[in-house]
Every structure is written in structure tokens, then in C-alpha cells.
Motif scaffolding. Structure first.
Motif, PDB file in Angstrom:
ATOM      1  N   MET A   1       0.821  -1.185   0.000  1.00  0.00           N
ATOM      2  CA  MET A   1       0.000   0.000   0.000  1.00  0.00           C
ATOM      3  C   MET A   1       0.876   1.264   0.000  1.00  0.00           C
ATOM      4  O   MET A   1       0.560   2.221  -0.703  1.00  0.00           O
ATOM      5  N   VAL A   2       1.945   1.225   0.782  1.00  0.00           N
ATOM      6  CA  VAL A   2       2.838   2.388   0.844  1.00  0.00           C
ATOM      7  C   VAL A   2       3.500   2.615  -0.513  1.00  0.00           C
ATOM      8  O   VAL A   2       3.608   3.744  -0.992  1.00  0.00           O
ATOM      9  N   THR A   3       3.917   1.536  -1.163  1.00  0.00           N
ATOM     10  CA  THR A   3       4.559   1.653  -2.467  1.00  0.00           C
ATOM     11  C   THR A   3       3.585   2.160  -3.519  1.00  0.00           C
ATOM     12  O   THR A   3       3.942   3.001  -4.357  1.00  0.00           O
ATOM     13  N   ALA A   4       2.354   1.679  -3.486  1.00  0.00           N
ATOM     14  CA  ALA A   4       1.342   2.145  -4.440  1.00  0.00           C
ATOM     15  C   ALA A   4       1.053   3.631  -4.238  1.00  0.00           C
ATOM     16  O   ALA A   4       0.881   4.375  -5.215  1.00  0.00           O
ATOM     17  N   GLU A   5       1.013   4.065  -2.997  1.00  0.00           N
ATOM     18  CA  GLU A   5       0.774   5.484  -2.724  1.00  0.00           C
ATOM     19  C   GLU A   5       1.929   6.341  -3.246  1.00  0.00           C
ATOM     20  O   GLU A   5       1.706   7.394  -3.846  1.00  0.00           O
ATOM     21  N   SER A   6       3.149   5.874  -3.057  1.00  0.00           N
ATOM     22  CA  SER A   6       4.308   6.620  -3.564  1.00  0.00           C
ATOM     23  C   SER A   6       4.295   6.687  -5.087  1.00  0.00           C
ATOM     24  O   SER A   6       4.595   7.730  -5.674  1.00  0.00           O
ATOM     25  N   ALA A   7       3.938   5.590  -5.735  1.00  0.00           N
ATOM     26  CA  ALA A   7       3.860   5.581  -7.198  1.00  0.00           C
ATOM     27  C   ALA A   7       2.774   6.526  -7.688  1.00  0.00           C
ATOM     28  O   ALA A   7       2.948   7.233  -8.683  1.00  0.00           O
ATOM     29  N   LEU A   8       1.656   6.559  -6.989  1.00  0.00           N
ATOM     30  CA  LEU A   8       0.566   7.458  -7.364  1.00  0.00           C
ATOM     31  C   LEU A   8       0.988   8.920  -7.235  1.00  0.00           C
ATOM     32  O   LEU A   8       0.664   9.746  -8.089  1.00  0.00           O
ATOM     33  N   VAL A  10       4.017  10.088  -7.562  1.00  0.00           N
ATOM     34  CA  VAL A  10       4.927  10.383  -8.676  1.00  0.00           C
ATOM     35  C   VAL A  10       4.143  10.605  -9.960  1.00  0.00           C
ATOM     36  O   VAL A  10       4.400  11.547 -10.713  1.00  0.00           O
ATOM     37  N   LEU A  11       3.169   9.756 -10.229  1.00  0.00           N
ATOM     38  CA  LEU A  11       2.402   9.889 -11.460  1.00  0.00           C
ATOM     39  C   LEU A  11       1.561  11.163 -11.482  1.00  0.00           C
ATOM     40  O   LEU A  11       1.495  11.849 -12.504  1.00  0.00           O
ATOM     41  N   ILE A  12       0.949  11.503 -10.366  1.00  0.00           N
ATOM     42  CA  ILE A  12       0.175  12.753 -10.298  1.00  0.00           C
ATOM     43  C   ILE A  12       1.101  13.953 -10.468  1.00  0.00           C
ATOM     44  O   ILE A  12       0.790  14.908 -11.193  1.00  0.00           O
ATOM     45  N   GLY A  13       2.267  13.911  -9.822  1.00  0.00           N
ATOM     46  CA  GLY A  13       3.230  14.997  -9.962  1.00  0.00           C
ATOM     47  C   GLY A  13       3.723  15.147 -11.390  1.00  0.00           C
ATOM     48  O   GLY A  13       3.894  16.262 -11.889  1.00  0.00           O
ATOM     49  N   ALA A  14       3.950  14.014 -12.057  1.00  0.00           N
ATOM     50  CA  ALA A  14       4.406  14.062 -13.450  1.00  0.00           C
ATOM     51  C   ALA A  14       3.322  14.654 -14.353  1.00  0.00           C
ATOM     52  O   ALA A  14       3.625  15.453 -15.253  1.00  0.00           O
ATOM     53  N   GLY A  50      10.086  10.164 -20.423  1.00  0.00           N
ATOM     54  CA  GLY A  50       9.753   8.849 -19.865  1.00  0.00           C
ATOM     55  C   GLY A  50      10.849   8.310 -18.966  1.00  0.00           C
ATOM     56  O   GLY A  50      10.564   7.700 -17.924  1.00  0.00           O
ATOM     57  N   GLY A  51      12.111   8.531 -19.350  1.00  0.00           N
ATOM     58  CA  GLY A  51      13.221   8.081 -18.514  1.00  0.00           C
ATOM     59  C   GLY A  51      13.275   8.795 -17.175  1.00  0.00           C
ATOM     60  O   GLY A  51      13.526   8.174 -16.138  1.00  0.00           O
ATOM     61  N   VAL A  52      13.024  10.089 -17.188  1.00  0.00           N
ATOM     62  CA  VAL A  52      13.044  10.855 -15.938  1.00  0.00           C
ATOM     63  C   VAL A  52      11.896  10.426 -15.027  1.00  0.00           C
ATOM     64  O   VAL A  52      12.083  10.222 -13.821  1.00  0.00           O
ATOM     65  N   LEU A  57       9.998   7.297 -10.436  1.00  0.00           N
ATOM     66  CA  LEU A  57       9.126   6.226  -9.957  1.00  0.00           C
ATOM     67  C   LEU A  57       9.940   5.148  -9.250  1.00  0.00           C
ATOM     68  O   LEU A  57       9.558   4.685  -8.168  1.00  0.00           O
ATOM     69  N   LEU A  58      11.057   4.761  -9.828  1.00  0.00           N
ATOM     70  CA  LEU A  58      11.915   3.763  -9.200  1.00  0.00           C
ATOM     71  C   LEU A  58      12.447   4.261  -7.861  1.00  0.00           C
ATOM     72  O   LEU A  58      12.454   3.516  -6.866  1.00  0.00           O
ATOM     73  N   SER A  59      12.870   5.514  -7.813  1.00  0.00           N
ATOM     74  CA  SER A  59      13.370   6.095  -6.559  1.00  0.00           C
ATOM     75  C   SER A  59      12.292   6.127  -5.489  1.00  0.00           C
ATOM     76  O   SER A  59      12.549   5.805  -4.323  1.00  0.00           O
ATOM     77  N   ALA A  60      11.085   6.495  -5.870  1.00  0.00           N
ATOM     78  CA  ALA A  60       9.989   6.567  -4.902  1.00  0.00           C
ATOM     79  C   ALA A  60       9.621   5.182  -4.390  1.00  0.00           C
ATOM     80  O   ALA A  60       9.356   5.001  -3.189  1.00  0.00           O
TER      81      ALA A  60
END
Length: 85
Positions: A1-8, A10-14, A50-52, A57-60
């Protein structure tokens, strides 16, 4: 759940950052086209974008998954005093 929240996050920020940058790039393109009298193409290096985003995303994911995994691996602390209840 924590990882999914972090990915979300990042995606919203992007998406929000991309939208703001796109508006700025469109206004710069319009200004350059007006000054030069020549149409100016808007070129976006999608592979770099996409790379950035992928690196962020990987860092988060790593920054959220590793501490969570470490905290779940340890046993919870127990109170030395009996719990009344």
C-alpha cells in the motif's frame, strides 16, 4: 500500500508538472513564431521525459518499500508493564 501510494504521487506529480510545462512551452512557441514570422515546431523528447519519470518512480518505490519492509521485518516492541484491560 505504501509503495502504491508513492507511485501514485509520482504519477500525479508528473501529470501536473507536464501540464504546467506544456502551457509554458506553448506560450514560448507562440511568442517565437510571432517574432520570427515563421511557424515554430514544438518538439518534446518523449524518451527523456519517460526516462526521468521512470527514474523518479523507481526512486519513490525504493524509498518507500525498503523502510516499510525493514519496519515490518522487526518484531514490535513489548511493554515491560502488564496491560490492564
Amino acid at each position: 500500500m505504501v509503495t502504491a501510494e508513492s507511485a501514485l504521487v509520482v504519477l500525479i506529480g508528473a501529470l501536473l508538472g507536464g501540464a504546467v510545462a506544456f502551457v509554458g512551452l506553448l506560450s514560448i512557441r507562440a511568442g517565437l513564431a510571432e517574432q520570427t514570422g515563421v511557424p515554430v515546431d514544438l518538439v518534446v523528447p518523449w524518451s527523456v521525459v519517460g526516462g526521468v519519470v521512470g527514474l523518479c518512480l523507481l526512486s519513490a518505490v525504493l524509498a518507500s518499500a525498503l523502510p516499510t519492509w525493514r519496519s515490518l521485518r522487526d518484531r514490535p516492541a513489548r511493554s515491560p508493564v502488564g496491560v490492564a484491560g
